[in-house]
Design an enzyme around this catalytic site. Structure first.
Site, PDB file in Angstrom:
ATOM      1  N   TYR A 136      31.578  35.354  51.252  1.00  0.00           N
ATOM      2  CA  TYR A 136      32.791  34.674  50.771  1.00  0.00           C
ATOM      3  C   TYR A 136      32.896  33.259  51.356  1.00  0.00           C
ATOM      4  CZ  TYR A 136      37.831  34.194  49.772  1.00  0.00           C
ATOM      5  OH  TYR A 136      39.057  33.762  49.327  1.00  0.00           O
ATOM      6  N   LYS A 161      32.842  29.668  49.333  1.00  0.00           N
ATOM      7  CA  LYS A 161      33.959  28.708  49.368  1.00  0.00           C
ATOM      8  C   LYS A 161      33.527  27.369  49.987  1.00  0.00           C
ATOM      9  CE  LYS A 161      37.043  31.451  47.509  1.00  0.00           C
ATOM     10  NZ  LYS A 161      37.577  31.171  46.173  1.00  0.00           N
TER      11      LYS A 161
HETATM   12  P1  NAP Z   1      43.615  38.545  43.302  1.00  0.00           P
HETATM   13  O1  NAP Z   1      45.044  38.860  43.508  1.00  0.00           O
HETATM   14  O2  NAP Z   1      42.570  39.544  43.662  1.00  0.00           O
HETATM   15  O3  NAP Z   1      43.416  38.078  41.772  1.00  0.00           O
HETATM   16  C1  NAP Z   1      42.150  37.712  41.344  1.00  0.00           C
HETATM   17  C2  NAP Z   1      42.240  37.160  39.937  1.00  0.00           C
HETATM   18  O4  NAP Z   1      40.928  36.818  39.495  1.00  0.00           O
HETATM   19  C3  NAP Z   1      42.783  38.175  38.942  1.00  0.00           C
HETATM   20  O5  NAP Z   1      43.488  37.496  37.919  1.00  0.00           O
HETATM   21  C4  NAP Z   1      41.505  38.798  38.395  1.00  0.00           C
HETATM   22  O6  NAP Z   1      41.764  39.381  37.132  1.00  0.00           O
HETATM   23  C5  NAP Z   1      40.607  37.572  38.326  1.00  0.00           C
HETATM   24  N1  NAP Z   1      39.187  37.878  38.348  1.00  0.00           N
HETATM   25  C6  NAP Z   1      38.491  38.523  39.320  1.00  0.00           C
HETATM   26  N2  NAP Z   1      37.211  38.646  38.948  1.00  0.00           N
HETATM   27  C7  NAP Z   1      37.090  38.057  37.730  1.00  0.00           C
HETATM   28  C8  NAP Z   1      36.022  37.900  36.813  1.00  0.00           C
HETATM   29  N3  NAP Z   1      34.789  38.362  37.082  1.00  0.00           N
HETATM   30  N4  NAP Z   1      36.259  37.262  35.638  1.00  0.00           N
HETATM   31  C9  NAP Z   1      37.507  36.808  35.333  1.00  0.00           C
HETATM   32  N5  NAP Z   1      38.547  36.939  36.165  1.00  0.00           N
HETATM   33  C10 NAP Z   1      38.344  37.563  37.343  1.00  0.00           C
HETATM   34  O7  NAP Z   1      43.185  37.225  44.103  1.00  0.00           O
HETATM   35  P2  NAP Z   1      44.111  36.101  44.792  1.00  0.00           P
HETATM   36  O8  NAP Z   1      44.425  36.544  46.161  1.00  0.00           O
HETATM   37  O9  NAP Z   1      45.193  35.689  43.873  1.00  0.00           O
HETATM   38  O10 NAP Z   1      43.034  34.931  44.939  1.00  0.00           O
HETATM   39  C11 NAP Z   1      42.912  33.887  43.995  1.00  0.00           C
HETATM   40  C12 NAP Z   1      41.946  32.852  44.546  1.00  0.00           C
HETATM   41  O11 NAP Z   1      42.436  32.378  45.802  1.00  0.00           O
HETATM   42  C13 NAP Z   1      40.551  33.398  44.818  1.00  0.00           C
HETATM   43  O12 NAP Z   1      39.587  32.420  44.521  1.00  0.00           O
HETATM   44  C14 NAP Z   1      40.561  33.670  46.299  1.00  0.00           C
HETATM   45  O13 NAP Z   1      39.272  33.629  46.858  1.00  0.00           O
HETATM   46  C15 NAP Z   1      41.430  32.535  46.787  1.00  0.00           C
HETATM   47  N6  NAP Z   1      42.056  32.792  48.085  1.00  0.00           N
HETATM   48  C16 NAP Z   1      42.913  33.835  48.257  1.00  0.00           C
HETATM   49  C17 NAP Z   1      43.475  34.063  49.503  1.00  0.00           C
HETATM   50  C18 NAP Z   1      44.431  35.181  49.774  1.00  0.00           C
HETATM   51  O14 NAP Z   1      44.789  35.389  50.947  1.00  0.00           O
HETATM   52  N7  NAP Z   1      44.925  35.903  48.776  1.00  0.00           N
HETATM   53  C19 NAP Z   1      43.127  33.223  50.574  1.00  0.00           C
HETATM   54  C20 NAP Z   1      42.262  32.176  50.367  1.00  0.00           C
HETATM   55  C21 NAP Z   1      41.726  31.963  49.105  1.00  0.00           C
HETATM   56  P3  NAP Z   1      40.886  40.607  36.527  1.00  0.00           P
HETATM   57  O15 NAP Z   1      40.666  41.558  37.648  1.00  0.00           O
HETATM   58  O16 NAP Z   1      41.671  41.130  35.389  1.00  0.00           O
HETATM   59  O17 NAP Z   1      39.607  39.954  36.058  1.00  0.00           O
END
Ligand code: NAP
Length: 248
Positions: A156, A160
């Site tokens: 990961y 990133k």
């Molecule tokens: P999340 O709640 O797990 O949501 C992930 C989203 O991505 C969902 O809409 C999912 O929808 C979609 N997705 C996953 N795999 C996919 C694929 N193969 N094709 C199309 N869509 C896909 O994640 P989040 O926490 O909101 O994170 C969003 C972004 O922020 C990510 O890039 C993550 O790395 C980054 N981030 C998050 C955090 C955190 O603490 N939450 C921290 C730092 C960075 P489907 O499953 O329906 O495809």
């Protein structure tokens, strides 16, 4: 002729839940036409129905960003339908955590494929239209892990950190065309991705965050909204951390 011709068009991957859902809501509230992309079409349809009922302009596009051909075709289809693509937000992301000495190749490759390669494919597919328009905003959602690293997340963190390097290079290539490319790097944010952490780990993490709490998806979406607008036209190649001070 598309009815969205006077609105800026934004393409948001991972737009069905968590941070992506908040970005879709926020850019729609900013009067853009927003294309929300994810695999789960049912979840997307519910989101679109709610936002449309509230008077916003939103559409769903169900596809797997890991399928590069489908993703590029999806971007091209949106450009063809609306005649423009102004804002691209590469937000879809996954984790496959584990200590690196025991990590399987597949867990490394899958994370690079979704978090980094898909963003490259979408940027390449979107760039031509932005260059033609001499206006564009590419916003890639990185992570604090890509800045300071995180034990258990070599795949990961690599994806990133790669996204950050790629974004800076794209920013340099497209700057002359008034297309900006920036990263937003969230810290621990309350979504499905962090809900899986056991309560004792969440408590430990909270102690490491200077602001002593997890962030909200809306706090990340607010920065994306700023970068996507006219006011951010002189900002490119930057990484804006929304991480409660973790990376300072
Ligand atoms: P999340 O709640 O797990 O949501 C992930 C989203 O991505 C969902 O809409 C999912 O929808 C979609 N997705 C996953 N795999 C996919 C694929 N193969 N094709 C199309 N869509 C896909 O994640 P989040 O926490 O909101 O994170 C969003 C972004 O922020 C990510 O890039 C993550 O790395 C980054 N981030 C998050 C955090 C955190 O603490 N939450 C921290 C730092 C960075 P489907 O499953 O329906 O495809």
């Amino acid at each position: 002729m598309s009815t969205t011709q006077n609105k800026r068009v934004a393409f948001v991957t991972g737009g069905s839940r968590g941070i992506g859902e908040a970005i879709v809501q926020r850019l729609a509230a900013d009067s853009m036409h927003v294309v929300a992309v994810a695999r789960n079409g049912e979840k997307l349809a519910g989101l679109v129905a709610g936002l449309t009922a509230a008077g916003h302009s939103v559409e769903a596009l169900a596809l797997d960003v890991g399928d590069g051909m489908a993703l590029a075709a999806g971007v091209e289809q949106i450009i063809e339908t609306h005649g423009r693509l102004d804002v691209l937000v590469n937000n879809a992301g996954i984790t496959r955590d584990g200590l690196f000495m025991r990590m399987e190749d597949k867990d490394f490759d899958d994370v690079i494929n979704i978090n980094l390669r898909a963003a490259f494919v979408a940027c390449r597919a979107a760039a031509r239209s932005m260059i033609r328009a001499k206006w564009g905003r590419i916003i890639n959602i990185a992570s604090v892990s890509g800045i300071i690293g995180n034990a258990g997340q070599v795949n990961y963190s690599a994806s990133k950190a790669g996204l950050i390097g790629m974004t800076k290079s794209i920013a340099r290539e497209l700057a002359g065309k008034q297309v900006t490319a920036n990263c937003v790097a969230p810290g621990f944010t309350t979504t499905d991705m962090t809900d899986v952490l056991p309560p004792q780990i969440k408590e430990k993490v909270q102690e490491m965050i200077p602001l002593r709490r997890f962030g909200t998806p809306a706090e990340v979406a607010h920065v994306v909204s700023f970068l996507a607008g006219d006011a951010a036209g002189y900002i490119t190649g930057q990484v804006i951390a929304v991480d409660g001070g973790m990376s300072m």
